[in-house]
Design a protein around this motif. Structure first.
Motif, PDB file in Angstrom:
ATOM      1  N   THR A   1     -16.249  -7.626  -3.235  1.00  0.00           N
ATOM      2  CA  THR A   1     -15.446  -6.801  -2.326  1.00  0.00           C
ATOM      3  C   THR A   1     -14.967  -7.545  -1.091  1.00  0.00           C
ATOM      4  O   THR A   1     -14.433  -6.929  -0.168  1.00  0.00           O
ATOM      5  CB  THR A   1     -16.259  -5.571  -1.892  1.00  0.00           C
ATOM      6  OG1 THR A   1     -17.461  -6.001  -1.235  1.00  0.00           O
ATOM      7  CG2 THR A   1     -16.618  -4.693  -3.081  1.00  0.00           C
ATOM      8  N   ARG A   2     -15.152  -8.844  -1.053  1.00  0.00           N
ATOM      9  CA  ARG A   2     -14.683  -9.683   0.066  1.00  0.00           C
ATOM     10  C   ARG A   2     -15.478  -9.463   1.354  1.00  0.00           C
ATOM     11  O   ARG A   2     -15.041  -9.886   2.429  1.00  0.00           O
ATOM     12  CB  ARG A   2     -13.199  -9.432   0.363  1.00  0.00           C
ATOM     13  CG  ARG A   2     -12.278  -9.401  -0.851  1.00  0.00           C
ATOM     14  CD  ARG A   2     -11.967 -10.792  -1.353  1.00  0.00           C
ATOM     15  NE  ARG A   2     -10.856 -10.787  -2.305  1.00  0.00           N
ATOM     16  CZ  ARG A   2     -10.296 -11.892  -2.788  1.00  0.00           C
ATOM     17  NH1 ARG A   2     -10.749 -13.072  -2.408  1.00  0.00           N
ATOM     18  NH2 ARG A   2      -9.310 -11.830  -3.667  1.00  0.00           N
TER      19      ARG A   2
ATOM     20  N   THR B   1      -6.286  -8.758  -5.361  1.00  0.00           N
ATOM     21  CA  THR B   1      -6.365  -8.669  -3.903  1.00  0.00           C
ATOM     22  C   THR B   1      -6.285 -10.060  -3.296  1.00  0.00           C
ATOM     23  O   THR B   1      -6.581 -11.058  -3.957  1.00  0.00           O
ATOM     24  CB  THR B   1      -7.670  -7.984  -3.422  1.00  0.00           C
ATOM     25  OG1 THR B   1      -8.789  -8.831  -3.723  1.00  0.00           O
ATOM     26  CG2 THR B   1      -7.857  -6.625  -4.092  1.00  0.00           C
ATOM     27  N   THR B   2      -5.931 -10.113  -2.040  1.00  0.00           N
ATOM     28  CA  THR B   2      -5.851 -11.375  -1.299  1.00  0.00           C
ATOM     29  C   THR B   2      -6.648 -11.236  -0.014  1.00  0.00           C
ATOM     30  O   THR B   2      -6.432 -10.291   0.761  1.00  0.00           O
ATOM     31  CB  THR B   2      -4.396 -11.729  -0.946  1.00  0.00           C
ATOM     32  OG1 THR B   2      -3.641 -11.835  -2.159  1.00  0.00           O
ATOM     33  CG2 THR B   2      -4.325 -13.054  -0.201  1.00  0.00           C
ATOM     34  N   LEU B   3      -7.583 -12.138   0.192  1.00  0.00           N
ATOM     35  CA  LEU B   3      -8.364 -12.141   1.417  1.00  0.00           C
ATOM     36  C   LEU B   3      -7.466 -12.512   2.590  1.00  0.00           C
ATOM     37  O   LEU B   3      -6.709 -13.476   2.526  1.00  0.00           O
ATOM     38  CB  LEU B   3      -9.506 -13.149   1.303  1.00  0.00           C
ATOM     39  CG  LEU B   3     -10.404 -13.315   2.525  1.00  0.00           C
ATOM     40  CD1 LEU B   3     -11.286 -12.089   2.727  1.00  0.00           C
ATOM     41  CD2 LEU B   3     -11.270 -14.576   2.373  1.00  0.00           C
ATOM     42  N   THR B   4      -7.564 -11.743   3.685  1.00  0.00           N
ATOM     43  CA  THR B   4      -6.778 -12.072   4.871  1.00  0.00           C
ATOM     44  C   THR B   4      -7.638 -12.593   6.014  1.00  0.00           C
ATOM     45  O   THR B   4      -7.178 -13.403   6.814  1.00  0.00           O
ATOM     46  CB  THR B   4      -5.973 -10.849   5.344  1.00  0.00           C
ATOM     47  OG1 THR B   4      -6.862  -9.748   5.581  1.00  0.00           O
ATOM     48  CG2 THR B   4      -4.945 -10.444   4.290  1.00  0.00           C
ATOM     49  N   ASN B   5      -8.905 -12.129   6.091  1.00  0.00           N
ATOM     50  CA  ASN B   5      -9.804 -12.622   7.131  1.00  0.00           C
ATOM     51  C   ASN B   5     -11.240 -12.463   6.650  1.00  0.00           C
ATOM     52  O   ASN B   5     -11.720 -11.335   6.484  1.00  0.00           O
ATOM     53  CB  ASN B   5      -9.594 -11.854   8.440  1.00  0.00           C
ATOM     54  CG  ASN B   5     -10.388 -12.452   9.593  1.00  0.00           C
ATOM     55  OD1 ASN B   5     -11.604 -12.548   9.552  1.00  0.00           O
ATOM     56  ND2 ASN B   5      -9.678 -12.873  10.638  1.00  0.00           N
ATOM     57  N   ALA B   6     -11.919 -13.575   6.418  1.00  0.00           N
ATOM     58  CA  ALA B   6     -13.268 -13.532   5.848  1.00  0.00           C
ATOM     59  C   ALA B   6     -14.269 -12.877   6.788  1.00  0.00           C
ATOM     60  O   ALA B   6     -15.106 -12.081   6.365  1.00  0.00           O
ATOM     61  CB  ALA B   6     -13.728 -14.949   5.495  1.00  0.00           C
ATOM     62  N   GLU B   7     -14.214 -13.229   8.078  1.00  0.00           N
ATOM     63  CA  GLU B   7     -15.200 -12.697   9.023  1.00  0.00           C
ATOM     64  C   GLU B   7     -15.011 -11.201   9.247  1.00  0.00           C
ATOM     65  O   GLU B   7     -15.974 -10.488   9.514  1.00  0.00           O
ATOM     66  CB  GLU B   7     -15.123 -13.454  10.345  1.00  0.00           C
ATOM     67  CG  GLU B   7     -15.518 -14.915  10.210  1.00  0.00           C
ATOM     68  CD  GLU B   7     -15.813 -15.553  11.557  1.00  0.00           C
ATOM     69  OE1 GLU B   7     -15.815 -14.845  12.571  1.00  0.00           O
ATOM     70  OE2 GLU B   7     -16.046 -16.772  11.570  1.00  0.00           O
ATOM     71  N   GLN B   8     -13.789 -10.725   9.130  1.00  0.00           N
ATOM     72  CA  GLN B   8     -13.528  -9.299   9.303  1.00  0.00           C
ATOM     73  C   GLN B   8     -13.554  -8.549   7.971  1.00  0.00           C
ATOM     74  O   GLN B   8     -13.513  -7.315   7.950  1.00  0.00           O
ATOM     75  CB  GLN B   8     -12.170  -9.094   9.975  1.00  0.00           C
ATOM     76  CG  GLN B   8     -12.105  -9.642  11.387  1.00  0.00           C
ATOM     77  CD  GLN B   8     -10.707  -9.547  11.983  1.00  0.00           C
ATOM     78  OE1 GLN B   8      -9.836  -8.838  11.478  1.00  0.00           O
ATOM     79  NE2 GLN B   8     -10.486 -10.281  13.071  1.00  0.00           N
ATOM     80  N   GLY B   9     -13.633  -9.265   6.865  1.00  0.00           N
ATOM     81  CA  GLY B   9     -13.672  -8.640   5.555  1.00  0.00           C
ATOM     82  C   GLY B   9     -12.392  -7.928   5.191  1.00  0.00           C
ATOM     83  O   GLY B   9     -12.407  -6.962   4.416  1.00  0.00           O
ATOM     84  N   THR B  10     -11.271  -8.391   5.710  1.00  0.00           N
ATOM     85  CA  THR B  10      -9.997  -7.714   5.441  1.00  0.00           C
ATOM     86  C   THR B  10      -9.274  -8.385   4.274  1.00  0.00           C
ATOM     87  O   THR B  10      -9.440  -9.574   4.012  1.00  0.00           O
ATOM     88  CB  THR B  10      -9.091  -7.733   6.683  1.00  0.00           C
ATOM     89  OG1 THR B  10      -8.939  -9.083   7.142  1.00  0.00           O
ATOM     90  CG2 THR B  10      -9.700  -6.889   7.791  1.00  0.00           C
ATOM     91  N   TYR B  11      -8.444  -7.601   3.610  1.00  0.00           N
ATOM     92  CA  TYR B  11      -7.760  -8.065   2.409  1.00  0.00           C
ATOM     93  C   TYR B  11      -6.526  -7.202   2.201  1.00  0.00           C
ATOM     94  O   TYR B  11      -6.373  -6.115   2.782  1.00  0.00           O
ATOM     95  CB  TYR B  11      -8.693  -7.925   1.195  1.00  0.00           C
ATOM     96  CG  TYR B  11      -9.282  -6.545   1.061  1.00  0.00           C
ATOM     97  CD1 TYR B  11      -8.590  -5.524   0.411  1.00  0.00           C
ATOM     98  CD2 TYR B  11     -10.521  -6.234   1.639  1.00  0.00           C
ATOM     99  CE1 TYR B  11      -9.103  -4.251   0.321  1.00  0.00           C
ATOM    100  CE2 TYR B  11     -11.033  -4.956   1.564  1.00  0.00           C
ATOM    101  CZ  TYR B  11     -10.335  -3.961   0.904  1.00  0.00           C
ATOM    102  OH  TYR B  11     -10.846  -2.692   0.833  1.00  0.00           O
ATOM    103  N   SER B  12      -5.633  -7.677   1.355  1.00  0.00           N
ATOM    104  CA  SER B  12      -4.488  -6.878   0.936  1.00  0.00           C
ATOM    105  C   SER B  12      -4.597  -6.634  -0.556  1.00  0.00           C
ATOM    106  O   SER B  12      -5.130  -7.464  -1.302  1.00  0.00           O
ATOM    107  CB  SER B  12      -3.175  -7.599   1.257  1.00  0.00           C
ATOM    108  OG  SER B  12      -3.109  -8.855   0.598  1.00  0.00           O
ATOM    109  N   VAL B  13      -4.126  -5.477  -1.006  1.00  0.00           N
ATOM    110  CA  VAL B  13      -4.150  -5.128  -2.425  1.00  0.00           C
ATOM    111  C   VAL B  13      -2.757  -5.364  -2.985  1.00  0.00           C
ATOM    112  O   VAL B  13      -1.784  -4.767  -2.532  1.00  0.00           O
ATOM    113  CB  VAL B  13      -4.573  -3.662  -2.637  1.00  0.00           C
ATOM    114  CG1 VAL B  13      -4.576  -3.323  -4.124  1.00  0.00           C
ATOM    115  CG2 VAL B  13      -5.950  -3.411  -2.027  1.00  0.00           C
ATOM    116  N   ASN B  14      -2.671  -6.220  -3.989  1.00  0.00           N
ATOM    117  CA  ASN B  14      -1.385  -6.592  -4.565  1.00  0.00           C
ATOM    118  C   ASN B  14      -1.106  -5.914  -5.903  1.00  0.00           C
ATOM    119  O   ASN B  14       0.052  -5.768  -6.292  1.00  0.00           O
ATOM    120  CB  ASN B  14      -1.328  -8.114  -4.768  1.00  0.00           C
ATOM    121  CG  ASN B  14      -1.772  -8.875  -3.537  1.00  0.00           C
ATOM    122  OD1 ASN B  14      -1.364  -8.557  -2.434  1.00  0.00           O
ATOM    123  ND2 ASN B  14      -2.625  -9.872  -3.734  1.00  0.00           N
ATOM    124  N   ASP B  15      -2.174  -5.528  -6.601  1.00  0.00           N
ATOM    125  CA  ASP B  15      -2.018  -4.990  -7.951  1.00  0.00           C
ATOM    126  C   ASP B  15      -3.212  -4.087  -8.232  1.00  0.00           C
ATOM    127  O   ASP B  15      -4.359  -4.480  -8.001  1.00  0.00           O
ATOM    128  CB  ASP B  15      -1.973  -6.144  -8.961  1.00  0.00           C
ATOM    129  CG  ASP B  15      -1.611  -5.697 -10.364  1.00  0.00           C
ATOM    130  OD1 ASP B  15      -1.656  -4.484 -10.632  1.00  0.00           O
ATOM    131  OD2 ASP B  15      -1.282  -6.561 -11.201  1.00  0.00           O
TER     132      ASP B  15
END
Length: 607
Positions: free
Chosen positions: A554-555, A221-235
């Motif tokens: 879980t970011r 996964t890649t974190l996209t926004n720490a304060e919002q806890g958002t991420y993308s799943v790559n694998d």
């Protein structure tokens, strides 16, 4: 295996990667002859002692609650206690608690490596156990420190050069070795009966599920926004493996015990839901009883006064349930009473059968005993509470007893009831923060209670409950998280609902159907499917030393702390001056100084 934690051991400072425990320390402590390590450890007696000694090194690792629970959403100090460096996220490489944790983990690794160094081909079980214990330590290191030196040889001298191994290499190494022993016939299939407290094939699969889940997040996964806890799943490959191993550890076992029974002290010896636990035993302990146990029962709650005179359990005023945590439990959820001691009986001067531990030692008389403190969940109305008090007026009388009587409807605000000596009462309203400041102002976790605690030693590490590290419902929620991240939402929900059904919490028709009762700050945003699982883990695993790792993995660490940690208001509180967020603990200064393979660039971001 009930006495594995009583073997005396010393630690020596090696000039290598960290302050490690050498196997020679065990030999010095236990072997009073002139026999050498190379002659002693390969013997049956020597390997048995070394094996038990290595298990004993779990002790300072698994009971260090500050590093596992502070700096999250579920725990707060009481009686005006300060949040400390963990809650404030101002740890430094010089922080002694982090340094000790790091050192203790590498002590376990070095002792496991020592087992492997001296074990012969006939010691197949010891070899498999050593590999498990080594990789359990590496799992904890990856969760708290990220990339760390990966050491597989037994350090006996002054070697100082151990570079960090990237997580992309470290996780596969851990997984590969655990996979090599998960069906090892030298290991028992289950940890029960004569094998209680030893590693089993099932325990290996449980650890594999945890490691693969962590690898899925950290590598896939890649974190996209720490304060919002958002991420993308790559694998999703590691998430899929985590789900498979969680299911293997579950082994089709349904959750048939009640939550109360699962955590009852009477059921710890042959509990079918326990996959692996570190064993403690008061009876026959050759050491000092007040020092050889652990203090988990003395954590996670309010303070009840001078326990040696008022018959109550000692509690250290740390890690009481937070205001958010109070609202996690919904009407009907049996885990509220299964987790917390919500009826505490008054003390008549007879230790154990009155006061706090009467709940266990005088259970046949519970409906007759006088009450000192009563804690009711937020959804109980004042009318319902007062009807209970009136119907049991004589039991709320303090005449002839030591303790003044209080009752609370826990929420924010709290409704507090004080009782006169005859059982009549009056009520006041105060904030949850104000209630926490008072003695007995909130409930206490009972998961680790030891009914055999003796009165004169209640202020010390005098608890001898086994420390559960892996259990079946934890694997259910591991599977739920893994399936969610692998894109199999229906399977994820089915595991969540199985846990909720056992607790009488009701099932969810969908993740979107979940409506939490706690107040949600604007910064937190909308409740996600992942939040549903994290809340479920908060209910099911309160006080089990998992929360910080859950939020980091879980970011969600920054998002949850901003919303629910009183000591954090923005990501800047969890960052250094350069804006680097402290996702991990600092590599200890001692390690940075002693390990010639490390430079300042190897320090974790934020420090």
């Amino acid at each position: 295996m009930k006495k594995i934690l009583y073997i005396a051991f010393a630690t020596s400072m090696l000039a290598g990667t960290a302050a490690l425990t050498s196997c020679s320390d065990f030999l010095d402590a236990e072997n009073k002859t002139n026999i050498s390590a190379i002659d002693f450890f390969p013997t049956a007696e020597g390997m048995t002692g070394l094996r038990n000694y290595t298990y004993s090194l779990l002790n300072p690792i698994i009971t260090e609650t500050d590093i596992y629970e502070w700096g999250t959403d579920l725990y707060v100090p009481t009686r005006g206690g300060d949040g400390g460096e963990f809650n404030r996220y101002d740890l430094t490489p010089q922080s002694s608690s982090v340094s000790s944790f790091y050192t203790n983990l590498y002590a376990l690794i070095n002792s496991a490596n020592c087992m492997l160094y001296y074990a012969g081909e006939e010691d197949g079980r010891a070899i498999a156990e050593a590999k498990f214990l080594r990789n359990y330590a590496y799992y904890l290191l990856t969760q708290h420190f990220g990339s760390v030196p990966y050491i597989t040889e037994y350090i006996q001298g002054a070697e100082r050069n151990y570079p960090k191994t990237p997580l992309s290499e470290l996780y596969p190494k851990i997984i590969e070795e655990l996979e090599s022993i998960m069906n090892d016939s030298n290991l028992p299939a289950e940890s029960s009966g004569a094998n209680l407290g030893y590693i089993s094939q099932r325990a290996v699969k449980a650890l594999l599920a945890k490691v693969c889940l962590a690898a899925g997040w950290d590598l896939g996964t890649t974190l996209t926004n720490a304060e919002q806890g958002t991420y993308s799943v790559n694998d999703t490959q590691y998430f899929t493996k985590a789900a498979q191993y969680a299911e293997a550890a579950i082994n089709n076992q349904a959750l048939t015990m009640s939550f109360e029974e699962k955590w009852s002290p009477a059921n710890e010896a042959n509990n079918p839901e326990i996959i692996f636990s570190a064993q403690y035993e008061r009876a026959g302990n050759p050491g000092i009883l007040s020092d050889d146990g652990h203090g988990l029962q003395n954590t996670f709650g309010s303070y009840y006064g001078v326990c040696t005179t008022n018959g109550m359990k000692y509690c250290n005023s740390g890690k009481a349930v937070s205001a958010k945590g109070i609202y996690l439990w919904e009407p009907g959820d049996e885990r509220f009473d299964g987790t917390f001691m919500n009826t505490i009986y008054n003390f008549d001067g007879t230790w154990g059968t009155s006061g706090y531990y009467a709940y266990y030692n005088n259970s046949g008389n519970r409906d007759k005993m006088n009450i000192a403190y009563r804690y009711l969940p937020y959804y109980v109305t004042t009318e319902e509470a007062e009807a209970e008090f009136t119907a049991n007026k004589s039991r709320y009388s303090s005449t002839g007893y030591v303790n003044s009587v209080f009752a609370y409807i826990l929420g924010d605000p709290v409704t507090q009831y004080t009782f006169n000596s005859d059982g009549t009462f009056k009520k006041t309203t105060l904030s949850y923060t104000a209630s926490l400041a008072a003695i007995n102002g909130t409930t206490v976790c009972k998961k680790w209670d030891d009914p055999n605690t003796v009165q004169e030693n209640t202020n010390t590490t005098n608890g001898y409950r086994d420390v559960v590290l892996f259990h079946v419902s934890d694997m259910y929620l591991t599977a739920a998280e893994a399936y969610l991240m692998a894109g199999q939402t229906d399977k994820a929900l089915s595991y969540v609902n199985a846990v909720r059904t056992r607790a009488n919490a009701g099932t969810l028709s969908s993740f979107a159907a979940y409506q939490p009762a706690y107040s949600i700050p604007a910064s937190f945003g909308s409740i996600t499917d992942l939040d549903v699982i994290l809340d479920e883990k908060g209910r099911e695993e309160f006080g089990e030393n998992e929360r910080w790792m859950d939020l980091r993995r879980t970011r969600q660490l920054v998002r949850y702390n901003i919303a629910f940690n009183d000591y954090v208001t923005s990501a800047s509180n969890m960052s250094n001056a350069q804006g680097e967020i402290k996702w991990y603990r600092p590599i200890p200064a001692q390690e940075m100084a002693n390990n010639t393979a490390l430079t300042e660039d190897d320090q974790n971001p934020g420090y």
